[in-house]
Each structure stands twice: as structure tokens, then as C-alpha cells.
Design a protein around this motif. Structure first.
Motif, PDB file in Angstrom:
ATOM      1  N   ARG A  30       1.024  -0.992  -0.093  1.00 14.70           N
ATOM      2  CA  ARG A  30      -0.299  -0.169   0.341  1.00 14.70           C
ATOM      3  C   ARG A  30       1.119   1.809   0.197  1.00 14.70           C
ATOM      4  O   ARG A  30       0.560   2.313  -0.651  1.00 14.70           O
ATOM      5  N   ARG A  31       1.961   1.282   1.077  1.00 14.96           N
ATOM      6  CA  ARG A  31       2.760   2.568   0.895  1.00 14.96           C
ATOM      7  C   ARG A  31       3.279   2.761  -0.071  1.00 14.96           C
ATOM      8  O   ARG A  31       3.397   4.243  -0.734  1.00 14.96           O
ATOM      9  N   PHE A  32       4.191   1.862  -1.175  1.00 15.51           N
ATOM     10  CA  PHE A  32       4.743   1.731  -2.535  1.00 15.51           C
ATOM     11  C   PHE A  32       3.545   1.946  -3.881  1.00 15.51           C
ATOM     12  O   PHE A  32       3.383   2.607  -4.324  1.00 15.51           O
ATOM     13  N   SER A  33       2.199   1.791  -3.518  1.00 16.89           N
ATOM     14  CA  SER A  33       0.756   2.627  -4.594  1.00 16.89           C
ATOM     15  C   SER A  33       0.766   4.221  -4.338  1.00 16.89           C
ATOM     16  O   SER A  33       0.442   4.597  -5.516  1.00 16.89           O
ATOM     17  N   ASN A  34       0.578   4.625  -2.918  1.00 12.75           N
ATOM     18  CA  ASN A  34       0.298   5.499  -2.668  1.00 12.75           C
ATOM     19  C   ASN A  34       1.310   6.282  -3.251  1.00 12.75           C
ATOM     20  O   ASN A  34       1.538   7.842  -4.136  1.00 12.75           O
ATOM     21  N   ARG A  35       2.826   5.998  -3.202  1.00 13.56           N
ATOM     22  CA  ARG A  35       3.507   6.749  -3.601  1.00 13.56           C
ATOM     23  C   ARG A  35       4.004   6.952  -5.275  1.00 13.56           C
ATOM     24  O   ARG A  35       4.547   7.444  -5.803  1.00 13.56           O
ATOM     25  N   ALA A  36       3.459   5.610  -5.953  1.00 11.80           N
ATOM     26  CA  ALA A  36       3.123   5.634  -7.445  1.00 11.80           C
ATOM     27  C   ALA A  36       2.338   6.929  -7.659  1.00 11.80           C
ATOM     28  O   ALA A  36       2.455   7.377  -9.388  1.00 11.80           O
ATOM     29  N   CYS A  37       0.944   7.196  -7.324  1.00 12.40           N
ATOM     30  CA  CYS A  37       0.331   8.294  -7.476  1.00 12.40           C
ATOM     31  C   CYS A  37       1.088   9.429  -7.539  1.00 12.40           C
ATOM     32  O   CYS A  37       0.229  10.484  -8.307  1.00 12.40           O
ATOM     33  N   LEU A  38       1.734  10.147  -6.469  1.00  7.38           N
ATOM     34  CA  LEU A  38       2.068  11.186  -6.696  1.00  7.38           C
ATOM     35  C   LEU A  38       2.209  12.086  -8.111  1.00  7.38           C
ATOM     36  O   LEU A  38       2.262  13.006  -8.237  1.00  7.38           O
ATOM     37  N   PRO A  39       3.467  11.632  -8.910  1.00  5.59           N
ATOM     38  CA  PRO A  39       4.183  11.812  -9.892  1.00  5.59           C
ATOM     39  C   PRO A  39       2.579  12.611 -11.034  1.00  5.59           C
ATOM     40  O   PRO A  39       3.190  13.512 -11.460  1.00  5.59           O
ATOM     41  N   ALA A  40       1.533  11.660 -10.625  1.00  3.74           N
ATOM     42  CA  ALA A  40       0.550  11.621 -11.065  1.00  3.74           C
ATOM     43  C   ALA A  40      -0.116  13.274 -11.036  1.00  3.74           C
ATOM     44  O   ALA A  40      -0.729  14.164 -12.568  1.00  3.74           O
ATOM     45  N   VAL A  41      -0.157  13.576  -9.977  1.00  2.00           N
ATOM     46  CA  VAL A  41      -1.027  14.158  -9.401  1.00  2.00           C
ATOM     47  C   VAL A  41      -0.079  15.753  -9.947  1.00  2.00           C
ATOM     48  O   VAL A  41      -1.257  16.391 -10.552  1.00  2.00           O
ATOM     49  N   VAL A  42       1.612  15.096 -10.382  1.00  2.00           N
ATOM     50  CA  VAL A  42       1.905  16.990  -9.560  1.00  2.00           C
ATOM     51  C   VAL A  42       1.933  17.176 -11.376  1.00  2.00           C
ATOM     52  O   VAL A  42       1.612  18.084 -11.972  1.00  2.00           O
ATOM     53  N   LEU A  43       1.786  16.131 -12.531  1.00  4.01           N
ATOM     54  CA  LEU A  43       1.565  16.459 -13.732  1.00  4.01           C
ATOM     55  C   LEU A  43       0.474  16.390 -13.882  1.00  4.01           C
ATOM     56  O   LEU A  43      -0.563  18.142 -14.389  1.00  4.01           O
ATOM     57  N   LEU A  44      -0.712  16.581 -13.297  1.00  3.46           N
ATOM     58  CA  LEU A  44      -2.288  16.816 -13.538  1.00  3.46           C
ATOM     59  C   LEU A  44      -2.218  18.715 -12.521  1.00  3.46           C
ATOM     60  O   LEU A  44      -2.930  19.658 -14.093  1.00  3.46           O
ATOM     61  N   ALA A  45      -1.949  18.879 -12.070  1.00  2.00           N
ATOM     62  CA  ALA A  45      -1.681  20.364 -10.948  1.00  2.00           C
ATOM     63  C   ALA A  45      -0.941  21.489 -12.523  1.00  2.00           C
ATOM     64  O   ALA A  45      -1.193  22.724 -12.448  1.00  2.00           O
TER      65      ALA A  45
END
Length: 576
Positions: A30-45
Motif C-alpha cells: 500500500r505504501r508503494f502504491s501511494n508513492r506511485a500516484c504522486l507523480p500523476a497528481v503533480v502532472l495534472l496540477a
């Protein structure tokens, strides 16, 4: 717990816990999955603001150019090149339509500035077509203002070149007064012991025809200062009656010890009746040409261009100056001389001229600069087309349209060859083509070819008056209508055009370094090196160096020879 490090570098780290269960493994995933979502959120921003701006722009553009916002947004979210092309095409069509359309009253009601144009477009909501027409009207209005300003400038420049400065007029008055009260100012020129030099061919004779005292003083001063043997120079100044006393007074008071100066007025010449009649006839014909030229110019829609600038220059009072037109009578003015150097009164001599008298003219009458220092494709002055009317077959059949005109203002004349060639008579033959004296007062409205035939076939009415009428009628129809009414007659006003025609085939070209002209014209651009090399610099053109409109870049060449220590120069506030 086991800890492994790869031997090829820290590229892989493995951490394992043998004692942990399945719960720990799920928590790590679960910890590794949350870290993988972070770049996607930055790109959308980062991307979403750009997407918002793009959609906003499409909505604004669609309000004007699309039938509906949905159609434009649906098809153009990721591409705007079609809309830009449509905008460009529509603007191009509007500009083409405006360029081909009638101006009407648009020019008078057009905006006076760019800010007014923007205010008008934004407040009234005009379309692109209205924008194109208003822009055209505004530009045309501005062009007319610029054209009018240039026209006024050209006319003011023309008028300024005609004036006599107060300081120059003052100098003449002061010298005339000095001539009346000072015996030294009336002393003989040249002194008795130097009179024999006036006709001695072993001396170097220089001729000036001028009514400008200040200009004559600069010419003689610069020539003497540049001469290797100034004691061999003999200056012959010919002036009119009104300028004779101040001219004589100046050179009597400011005598040149190393050279001889003769001042002679036209009233002191005892010419034959033939010469007097010829001079009078010459001046009348030149006034006629000048008046015809002036009337034609008044009827034209004057615009600022090179052609009309030249026309204004041709209307200068110098074109009617007796001193200028008397150049063609130099052999009659100096019957005892065989070779002379002629200098105009607006030149400055920078180099010794003595080799000109030894120059072999190969049987020609005049030595003059013809070829230019700037190459084979340009002329040192102007071309024949600038002086002669080549629309007339008489001119076009005898002269070459593109030939360079030789420079007048610094010339070496072989007076023996001149007299043999009858140049003066050839000059008068050209003048007679525009002579109207014998035809003045005859009314041709009721005088036709039928009347000529009736007179010729009836010897009883063939009297002297009828002969005169026939001659004048034929002259009127064959010469005046075809030549005078062809625009500018056979040539432009002035002494040079008919001289170019009369001296055809009698000009010996000399090196271009002897004479550089045009320093009184705005369009002339000459390097400093070229100015220094020239033997004689000529301020030909309207901007004479003694006028306020003279160019400061070259005026110093002339003003350096003004004797500012002279008391008359100081009294009249003439600046060097």
C-alpha cells in the motif's frame, strides 16, 4: 532481517524479513502504491491550468468566428491552426477589398491616430472589413499630410536659395560707400606696371563672371593659396554695373601682391552692334523659355519627387542671370587671350591648377570632367536627359539620352579653337528654334492653311505682310506647338542646356579629380577622402555656402578662405 547489496553498484537493494507475516507485506504494498500516484497528481496540477486557458481562448474566438461554441470546442480543443488560417484569410480579403474600393469620404472622417482607431474599433464593434477600410483611410490621410509637408519644405528650400543674405548685401553697401570716399578704393586695377600681363599668353589667365563680391574673394584667395607659382596668375573678373564699384573697392583695398587682378564692368565694354543684338536676343529667348516652363509647372499637380525638385531648381533666378548667359561670349569678352581657365563663383580651389594650361585638348574647345570617379554606371553630375527634352525628335535624333553631361564651373577653354568652331553661332542656332519675336501680335485663329494657299495663288496680295504671316504661321505650327507645348520645350531653363548642345563634339574629357560638383545639393554623399583629393570643389546646387541653408559638413571648405580679420567682414557680421 537480511540485507543484500548488488556487487555491480548500488543499483538494487533488497530488504527481507523472514520473521514477518502476510500483514506486513500488504502494508508495504500500500505504501508503494501511494508513492506511485504522486507523480500523476503533480502532472495534472501542471497540465490543468494550461488546459483551462486553452479552452477559454477557444471560447472567446468562437464567439466571433464560429456558428456555435460547441462546434468549435468539439473540433478544436487540440488544434487552433484552422482558426488562425481563417482569420488570416478573412483579413487578407478585407485588405484586398479595401485597396480596390473607392475612398469616398472615408479619408476626411478617418481616425487621426492609431489610438483613435483602436478606440473606434472597440467602442463600435466594427468587423474586419470596417477595420481594413478605416486603416486604409487613416494611412492615406497620413500620406497626404507627409506629401504636403514635403512639398512645402521643397518650396521653402527653393525660396531660401534665392535670397541674398543681409550680411552679403551689407558688404556691398559698405564697399560702395568706401569707393565713394576713399581714393585708394578707386585706384587702378591692375596697377600700371602690371597691365601688360593682361594679354601675355605666358601667364595663367583665370576668368570669373560674377556679381558676388564675397564669393569672388574666396575663389581668388583659395586659388592663390593653392598655387605653386601664384605670381603667374592673372585674374579677370567681369561683373555688372551695379556690382562694379564694391567689387573694384574690395580688390583695390585688399590687393594680392603675388597675382594680378583685373575688375571690369559690362558697361566698360565697347561691343559691336552684332554682339549687342545677339546678347539681347539671347536673354529674351531665355526669358521666354523660363516663362513657358513656369506656366507649365503652375498647371501641374505638384508632388514631391525628384522630377519636380529639379523643375524648381530650373526656375532659379540664376537661370535668367546675365552673368551666367555671358559665358557663351567669353571669346568676345577676351579677344586677346588664347587659353583661359574658367571658374564659377561658388567653387573653392584646393590644388595647384598650373598643369591645366599645359593640357593638350587635342583640338577640342573645352576641357571638362565627363567621366565619374564612381564608375562607369554613374555620372559626376547629371545626364543629358535631365537637361534636354528627349520627347522631341529634334533632340532624340541628335543626342544620347543616357550620356553624362560635362561639368560646367571649372573648365579650360581653348579660345582659338572656339573661334574656329563658331560655337557661339551654333548656340544661337539652337536658340532660334524657340524664337517668337517676329510672330508676336499675329492672330492665327482666322489664319489657316486655306488662307496660305489663297495668298500664294494670288500674287496681287503677296506683299511683305503676307510673307511674314505665312512664315510665322508655319513657324508656329511646326516649332512652337510641337516643341514649346511638348512639356518643357527643347530644354530646361538655364545657360547650361543649350551650351551642352552647342559644344557637342568639342569637349575633351579630363580626370575626374579636377572637379567635384554637387556640394550644394542634399542628395550628394561624398567621402572625406574624395573631398580632400579634388582639385576644385563646386557648391553647385541651391545650398550655397554663404546661405544659411548651406551644409555645415562641407561649408568649412569655403568659410576657411573668408578673411574674417577684414574690417568690412566684421562690420557686416560675416562668419567664417
Amino acid at each position: 532481517m537480511k540485507f543484500y547489496i548488488s556487487t555491480t553498484g548500488i543499483k538494487k537493494v533488497t530488504i527481507s524479513n523472514t520473521g514477518s507475516g502476510k500483514g506486513s507485506s500488504a502494508s508495504a504494498n500500500r505504501r508503494f502504491s501511494n508513492r506511485a500516484c504522486l507523480p500523476a497528481v503533480v502532472l495534472l496540477a501542471i497540465f490543468l491550468p494550461f488546459l483551462f486557458v486553452r479552452i477559454a481562448l477557444l471560447v472567446l474566438e468562437s464567439a466571433t468566428f464560429c456558428p456555435s461554441i460547441a462546434e468549435c470546442i468539439g473540433s478544436r480543443v487540440f488544434g487552433g491552426s484552422d482558426l488562425s488560417a481563417k482569420l488570416r484569410d478573412e483579413l487578407t480579403r478585407a485588405l484586398v477589398e479595401a485597396s480596390q474600393g473607392e475612398d469616398g469620404g472615408r479619408i476626411e472622417n478617418s481616425p487621426a491616430s492609431f489610438n483613435q482607431l483602436v478606440e473606434d474599433m472597440t467602442s463600435n464593434g466594427h468587423d474586419i472589413k470596417a477595420f481594413a477600410f478605416k486603416t486604409k483611410a487613416m494611412l492615406l490621410k497620413m500620406e497626404r499630410k507627409v506629401q504636403s509637408a514635403r512639398q512645402r519644405e521643397s518650396i521653402y528650400w527653393h525660396l531660401a536659395s534665392h535670397g541674398v543674405p543681409k550680411s552679403v548685401h551689407c558688404l556691398c553697401l559698405k564697399l560702395a560707400e568706401e569707393y565713394a570716399v576713399n581714393a585708394m578704393a578707386r585706384s587702378r586695377l591692375p596697377p600700371p606696371e602690371s597691365v601688360s600681363r593682361l594679354v601675355d599668353s605666358s601667364f595663367h589667365h583665370v576668368v570669373l563672371l560674377t556679381d558676388n563680391v564675397l564669393a569672388a574673394s574666396v575663389v581668388i584667395s583659395s586659388t592663390v593659396q593653392s598655387a605653386a607659382n601664384p605670381e603667374k596668375l592673372v585674374f579677370h573678373i567681369v561683373t555688372d554695373k551695379k556690382t562694379y564699384t564694391p567689387m573694384h573697392a574690395w580688390f583695390a583695398i585688399n590687393s594680392i601682391e603675388s597675382a594680378v587682378v583685373e575688375v571690369k564692368g559690362l558697361h566698360q565694354y565697347d561691343w559691336s552692334q552684332e554682339v549687342n543684338v545677339g546678347v539681347k536676343e539671347m536673354l529674351e529667348i531665355h526669358r521666354l523659355i523660363w516663362g513657358h516652363y513656369y506656366n507649365n509647372l503652375k498647371e501641374e499637380n505638384f508632388e514631391f519627387d525628384g522630377e519636380h525638385k529639379m523643375k524648381l531648381e530650373a526656375l532659379s533666378p540664376s537661370c535668367l542671370s546675365l552673368m551666367n548667359h555671358l559665358r557663351i561670349y567669353i571669346p568676345e569678352l577676351f579677344p586677346d587671350l588664347d587659353k583661359i581657365v574658367f571658374l564659377d563663383d561658388d567653387v573653392v580651389v584646393q590644388r595647384d591648377l598650373s598643369s591645366l594650361w599645359e593640357l593638350d585638348l587635342n583640338g577640342k574647345v573645352v576641357g571638362a570632367v565627363v567621366d565619374s570617379w564612381c564608375g562607369s554606371n554613374c555620372c559626376p553630375g547629371r545626364k543629358l536627359k535631365d537637361y534636354l527634352n528627349f520627347s522631341n525628335p529634334l533632340i532624340s535624333s541628335n543626342f544620347n539620352y543616357d550620356h553624362c553631361a560635362w561639368l560646367y564651373g571649372m573648365n579650360i577653354f581653348d579660345l582659338k579653337a572656339w573661334r574656329r568652331s563658331n560655337i557661339t553661332k551654333a548656340y544661337h542656332r539652337w536658340l532660334k528654334l524657340v524664337k517668337m519675336d517676329k510672330c508676336r501680335g499675329i492672330k492665327f485663329k482666322s489664319f489657316s492653311h486655306r488662307h496660305i494657299w489663297k495668298i500664294k495663288t494670288n500674287p496681287r496680295v503677296m506683299d511683305n505682310e503676307s510673307h511674314a504671316k505665312i512664315g510665322c504661321f508655319v513657324f508656329y505650327n511646326t516649332i512652337l506647338i510641337k516643341n514649346l507645348n511638348s512639356g518643357l520645350g527643347l530644354w530646361h531653363p538655364g545657360a547650361l542646356p543649350p551650351a551642352l548642345m552647342a559644344f557637342k563634339g568639342h569637349v575633351h574629357p579630363i580626370d575626374s579629380s579636377w572637379h567635384m560638383s554637387g556640394l550644394g545639393c542634399r542628395a550628394v554623399e561624398v567621402s572625406q577622402e574624395r573631398l580632400e583629393v579634388a582639385a576644385v570643389v563646386h557648391f553647385s546646387g541651391p545650398a550655397k555656402p554663404w546661405l544659411e541653408i548651406g551644409f555645415p559638413e562641407v561649408r568649412s571648405l569655403w568659410s576657411s578662405h573668408v578673411n574674417i580679420s577684414n574690417k568690412f567682414i566684421r562690420k557686416c557680421s560675416i562668419k567664417g
